[in-house]
Design a protein around this motif. Structure first.
Motif, mmCIF file in Angstrom:
data_model
loop_
_atom_site.group_PDB
_atom_site.id
_atom_site.type_symbol
_atom_site.label_atom_id
_atom_site.label_comp_id
_atom_site.label_asym_id
_atom_site.label_seq_id
_atom_site.Cartn_x
_atom_site.Cartn_y
_atom_site.Cartn_z
ATOM 1 N N LEU A 85 0.831 -1.213 0.000
ATOM 2 C CA LEU A 85 0.000 0.000 0.000
ATOM 3 C C LEU A 85 0.862 1.257 0.000
ATOM 4 O O LEU A 85 0.494 2.274 -0.581
ATOM 5 N N ARG A 86 2.021 1.172 0.649
ATOM 6 C CA ARG A 86 2.932 2.338 0.644
ATOM 7 C C ARG A 86 3.535 2.560 -0.747
ATOM 8 O O ARG A 86 3.786 3.686 -1.149
ATOM 9 N N ALA A 87 3.751 1.459 -1.461
ATOM 10 C CA ALA A 87 4.431 1.553 -2.759
ATOM 11 C C ALA A 87 3.501 2.051 -3.868
ATOM 12 O O ALA A 87 3.948 2.462 -4.934
ATOM 13 N N ASN A 88 2.201 1.973 -3.628
ATOM 14 C CA ASN A 88 1.246 2.400 -4.655
ATOM 15 C C ASN A 88 0.546 3.675 -4.190
ATOM 16 O O ASN A 88 0.237 3.824 -3.009
ATOM 17 N N ASP A 89 0.287 4.541 -5.143
ATOM 18 C CA ASP A 89 -0.273 5.841 -4.781
ATOM 19 C C ASP A 89 -1.804 5.785 -4.918
ATOM 20 O O ASP A 89 -2.360 6.198 -5.926
ATOM 21 N N PHE A 90 -2.444 5.245 -3.895
ATOM 22 C CA PHE A 90 -3.895 5.096 -3.975
ATOM 23 C C PHE A 90 -4.608 6.387 -3.596
ATOM 24 O O PHE A 90 -4.281 7.010 -2.587
ATOM 25 N N LYS A 91 -5.581 6.732 -4.406
ATOM 26 C CA LYS A 91 -6.329 7.982 -4.145
ATOM 27 C C LYS A 91 -7.614 7.714 -3.352
ATOM 28 O O LYS A 91 -8.136 8.591 -2.693
#
Ligand code: PPE
Length: 304
Positions: A85-91
């Motif tokens: 989750l940290r590695a992906n930029d979820f909006k």
């Protein structure tokens, strides 16, 4: 579907489009794999995974039931989900899907020599049964499929193979113009939805079937905890289809489905034919918990 940047596969973050398996992946042929479904919500303090520990524990319990030897510990799997989750930029809100499966290298039903693989994907996923469903309630059909027999498949495991039955029930319900299926057990008592647990409300009492024929649902447990805190009586007992027809309110619970009201079952209107007051209260409380607005339940959140 909403793609993310990377997927965690056996310890590596792999670009989304490259996260592939061989066609002779054992699980693809023989159905022994176990998975989880966990949600993370955008709270005021950022993205937070709801009940990460409980979901990860259930994943390992599922593996134990189906005789898959995990290659990562509980702590490592929890850390991997946070890392992803940290590695992906979820909006927006995220659905996390860890899976432990048997890979390529061995064919034949005897599975113990097949390599154990672990992957975790996460993507932005909205409401499971529709925003309108969450607000107005959904129409449900009692399935002609019986919930998987406890004498053959192992329903306490969130196992890949168990979902063939769910899939057939869901397809049948949608095909008949409904939104979800409710499955009965072999004796005719209510078991669960194709991917949810089920509740009814009668005269202010909240009733849900015991876990004999359903997954040990984490959302169900959360809703029961909330209901008891609010002073409701919660009964774990068997429910027949005719009792469903005459209940005051009904709703489904699940990580994906959250708290979804049921407004009709087999052409019988439930209550007033809309989200009932108890359902509405529990739904509001549930969203307060997952969005970090209820301090008493902060221990269920893992902030990213
Ligand atoms: N019963 C079944 C058969 C089930 O699949 C789920 C979750 C539940 C009960 C509720 O369990 P819990 O999530 O711990 O409250 N179903 C997952 C699969 C959804 C999908 O389509 O995939 C989920 O809600 O994530």
């Amino acid at each position: 579907m909403n793609k993310a940047d990377t997927i965690w596969m056996n310890g590596e973050l792999v670009p989304w489009d490259e996260a592939k398996v061989h066609i002779l992946t054992h699980t693809l042929h023989y159905g022994n794999g176990v998975f989880e479904g966990t949600r993370a919500y955008k709270t005021e303090k950022g993205l937070a995974i709801f009940r990460l520990h409980d979901h990860t524990k259930r994943l390992l319990n599922s593996a134990k039931i189906t005789m898959i030897k995990p290659t990562y510990s509980l702590e490592e799997l929890e850390a991997a989900q946070i890392e992803l989750l940290r590695a992906n930029d979820f909006k927006g809100n995220v659905y996390i899907r860890p899976i432990i499966y048997l890979g390529y290298g061995v064919m034949g039903v005897y599975h113990v020599k097949a390599p154990v693989e672990t992957a975790i994907a996460a993507w932005e996923w909205g409401s499971y049964l529709g925003d309108e469903g969450l607000e107005k309630g959904i129409r449900v059909k009692i399935s002609s499929f019986t919930r998987n027999s406890i004498k053959s498949t192992m329903g306490k495991a969130k196992a890949v193979a168990n979902y063939l039955n769910s899939q057939m029930a869901k397809f049948e319900a949608i095909e008949a113009g409904y939104e979800e299926a409710l499955l009965l057990d072999e004796e005719g008592f209510v078991a669960e939805g194709s991917g949810e647990c089920f509740f009814i409300v009668r005269d202010g009492v909240i009733i849900t079937p015991p876990h004999d024929n359903s997954l040990e649902s984490i959302t169900q447990a959360t809703v029961i905890e909330l209901a008891e805190k609010l002073g409701y009586t919660v009964e774990f007992r068997r429910i027949t289809r005719d009792e469903v027809y005459i209940c005051d309110e009904a709703f489904f619970t699940g990580t994906a489905a959250e708290v979804t009201p049921v407004r009709e079952v087999d052409a019988r209107t439930i209550g007033e034919g809309k989200r009932g007051p108890v359902t509405e209260q529990l739904q509001r409380e549930y969203f307060d918990v997952v969005y970090g607005r209820n301090r008493d339940f902060e221990h269920y959140l893992t902030y990213i």
